[in-house]
Scaffold this motif. Structure first.
Motif, PDB file in Angstrom:
ATOM      1  N   SER A  27       1.055  -1.343   0.385  1.00 12.49           N
ATOM      2  CA  SER A  27      -0.190  -0.022  -0.530  1.00 12.49           C
ATOM      3  C   SER A  27       0.838   1.050  -0.816  1.00 12.49           C
ATOM      4  CB  SER A  27      -0.788   0.535   1.185  1.00 12.49           C
ATOM      5  OG  SER A  27      -1.396  -0.881   1.425  1.00 12.49           O
ATOM      6  N   ARG A  28       1.873   1.298   1.124  1.00 10.81           N
ATOM      7  CA  ARG A  28       2.576   2.850   1.017  1.00 10.81           C
ATOM      8  C   ARG A  28       3.787   3.173  -0.545  1.00 10.81           C
ATOM      9  NH1 ARG A  28       3.849   4.901   6.059  1.00 10.81           N
ATOM     10  NH2 ARG A  28       5.576   7.504   5.568  1.00 10.81           N
ATOM     11  N   GLU A  29       4.355   2.186  -1.221  1.00 13.85           N
ATOM     12  CA  GLU A  29       5.010   1.371  -2.123  1.00 13.85           C
ATOM     13  C   GLU A  29       3.706   2.224  -3.027  1.00 13.85           C
ATOM     14  OE1 GLU A  29       8.648   1.864  -4.111  1.00 13.85           O
ATOM     15  OE2 GLU A  29       8.099   1.887  -1.775  1.00 13.85           O
ATOM     16  N   MET A  30       2.920   2.089  -3.438  1.00 18.46           N
ATOM     17  CA  MET A  30       1.650   1.759  -3.736  1.00 18.46           C
ATOM     18  C   MET A  30       1.836   3.979  -4.020  1.00 18.46           C
ATOM     19  SD  MET A  30      -1.431  -0.376  -5.297  1.00 18.46           S
ATOM     20  CE  MET A  30      -1.787  -0.468  -3.299  1.00 18.46           C
ATOM     21  N   GLY A  31       1.422   4.526  -3.340  1.00 15.60           N
ATOM     22  CA  GLY A  31       1.259   5.720  -2.999  1.00 15.60           C
ATOM     23  C   GLY A  31       2.571   6.384  -3.011  1.00 15.60           C
ATOM     24  N   ARG A  32       3.515   5.702  -3.265  1.00 14.83           N
ATOM     25  CA  ARG A  32       5.114   6.321  -3.364  1.00 14.83           C
ATOM     26  C   ARG A  32       5.088   6.459  -4.641  1.00 14.83           C
ATOM     27  NH1 ARG A  32       7.953   4.232   1.452  1.00 14.83           N
ATOM     28  NH2 ARG A  32       7.686   2.250   1.139  1.00 14.83           N
ATOM     29  N   GLN A  33       4.865   5.223  -5.658  1.00 11.79           N
ATOM     30  CA  GLN A  33       5.335   5.519  -6.841  1.00 11.79           C
ATOM     31  C   GLN A  33       4.475   6.182  -7.279  1.00 11.79           C
ATOM     32  OE1 GLN A  33       7.297   3.031  -8.530  1.00 11.79           O
ATOM     33  NE2 GLN A  33       8.426   2.344  -7.255  1.00 11.79           N
ATOM     34  N   ALA A  34       3.070   6.143  -7.099  1.00 14.31           N
ATOM     35  CA  ALA A  34       2.021   6.908  -8.008  1.00 14.31           C
ATOM     36  C   ALA A  34       2.825   8.643  -7.465  1.00 14.31           C
ATOM     37  CB  ALA A  34       0.961   6.755  -7.990  1.00 14.31           C
ATOM     38  N   MET A  35       2.739   8.712  -6.816  1.00 13.21           N
ATOM     39  CA  MET A  35       3.640  10.602  -6.752  1.00 13.21           C
ATOM     40  C   MET A  35       4.538  10.674  -7.606  1.00 13.21           C
ATOM     41  SD  MET A  35       2.385  13.972  -5.615  1.00 13.21           S
ATOM     42  CE  MET A  35       4.003  14.749  -6.511  1.00 13.21           C
ATOM     43  N   THR A  36       5.475   9.466  -7.663  1.00 16.09           N
ATOM     44  CA  THR A  36       7.071   9.971  -8.067  1.00 16.09           C
ATOM     45  C   THR A  36       6.850   9.823  -9.607  1.00 16.09           C
ATOM     46  OG1 THR A  36       7.932   8.497  -6.266  1.00 16.09           O
ATOM     47  CG2 THR A  36       8.975   8.946  -8.825  1.00 16.09           C
ATOM     48  N   LEU A  37       5.781   8.582 -10.034  1.00 17.15           N
ATOM     49  CA  LEU A  37       5.374   8.294 -11.808  1.00 17.15           C
ATOM     50  C   LEU A  37       4.926   9.882 -11.906  1.00 17.15           C
ATOM     51  CD1 LEU A  37       4.767   7.914 -14.321  1.00 17.15           C
ATOM     52  CD2 LEU A  37       2.729   5.984 -12.963  1.00 17.15           C
TER      53      LEU A  37
END
Length: 375
Positions: free
Chosen positions: A324-334
């Protein structure tokens, strides 16, 4: 299309314009290809020539379509970008609340802080109308980009088309819209269904019933496909009564319990209930206790994700842990990469999941009904 009446509806030409925008967003008219003609608009929407002309004029003025002398009207090849925002602000449009969504948001906030973005947050409680309103609000604030966790069954199109026209980057998280070509960051839901089912089969379960919460989202359909794939790989018949994609948690209490009772009293009852998420699992546990059954004594539970009101693993034979947390990080990075022009092609990032079994837990719970008078 009927004429607008009263003060609640927009003028008729705006209704036509919105429907045409939705058609463009859905890909019915490809960039560079001929657009619907004035006569076709009149026939399709049962409106006057004046209404059709005004709708087309608005679309041309705003850059959605272009007119070529002697050739007709065409969909714009590249929608014009809006003026750049005055500051680095991100809109985040989420559905529901809970540990899973909270961790997604925490990942987004972490990257926002690192990169110097401000966050404009909306929780829409799985309501497409609120999602649409939040998207329009984000565009009015001239945000740098938008992250969206789309509502179940959402068919909202117009604000997405407007975001594309203005050149505002948009990334979906946790789930995506097959009808919209946007960036997305999701968990590997196909593997979640397949690997969890495989783990249950290896633990001795061959009759597995599925219980669903939401049904009209890509994550759930992918999990079902993975579940069915695992059954077939192990030569287990796919029984429609066990795999049917129908709502469980939203049913009235008595209807849910009657359905469970019928399943568990059948000639070939399931030995495990495979729940689509932690909320469905928690509801199933309550219903099983009310029916006088023990977990895991009479039937076991498994969760296709750990998104729920509490840690589901102690209750389950196995459960999927979502990134979950990594999905948020990757979405914001993208999204940041989009804002800065670092990526070109549309991205679908699929993050790995993890299967946790009862054997890997520090301990597990047994759930049973406490009979009146027991000590």
């Amino acid at each position: 299309m009927a004429a607008a009446t009263g003060g609640d509806k927009p003028p008729l030409y705006q209704q036509v314009k919105r429907e045409l925008l939705a058609a463009i967003a859905a890909g019915e008219y490809a960039p560079g290809r001929p657009f619907v003609t004035q006569r076709e608009i009149c026939e399709r929407f049962n409106v006057s020539h004046a209404t059709a002309v005004r709708a087309l004029n608005d679309l041309a003025t705003e850059g959605y379509v272009v007119r070529r002398r002697g050739q007709g009207t065409f969909v714009a090849d590249r929608p014009p970008a809006a003026s750049p925002p005055s500051d680095r602000t991100i809109a985040c449009v989420l559905q529901n609340q809970g540990p899973h969504v909270g961790q997604i948001l925490a990942g987004i906030e972490e990257v926002c802080a690192d990169l110097g973005y401000r966050l404009f947050l909306n929780h829409c409680e799985n309501d497409p109308a609120r999602e649409e309103k939040a998207l329009w609000g984000a565009l009015e604030h001239q945000v740098s980009g938008i992250i969206v966790y789309p509502a179940e069954g959402s068919a909202v199109l117009t604000p997405y088309a407007e975001a594309r026209r203005r050149g505002v980057p948009l990334v979906m998280v946790d789930r995506y819209r097959p009808d919209l070509a946007t960036d997305a960051v999701v968990a590997d839901n196909m593997s979640a269904g397949r690997e969890l089912t495989t783990a249950l089969i290896e633990a001795g379960h061959r009759t597995i019933a599925t219980l669903w919460d939401e049904i009209d989202v890509t994550s759930i359909r992918d999990r079902l496909a993975g579940h069915v794939q695992a059954l077939r790989e192990h030569d287990i018949p796919v029984r429609p009564d066990l795999t049917v994609l129908r709502r469980y948690r939203d049913q009235p209490t008595e209807a849910r319990r009657a359905m469970l009772n019928e399943l568990l009293r059948s000639s070939q009852p399931p030995t495990v209930l495979l729940c689509s998420n932690g909320y469905a699992l928690a509801t199933a546990a309550q219903d099983l206790v009310a029916l006088g059954l023990e977990v895991p004594g009479d039937v076991d539970l498994a969760g296709m994700d750990d998104a729920g009101p509490f840690d589901v693993l102690p209750l389950t034979a196995a459960a999927i842990s979502l990134p979950s947390r990594e999905m948020g990080r990757q979405a914001m990075t993208l999204l940041h990469d989009r804002v800065t022009g670092a990526v070109a092609e549309t991205q679908l990032l699929v993050l790995p999941i993890r299967v946790q079994t009862r054997q890997s837990s520090m301990g597990y719970l047994r759930v049973s009904r406490l009979e009146q008078g027991a000590s």
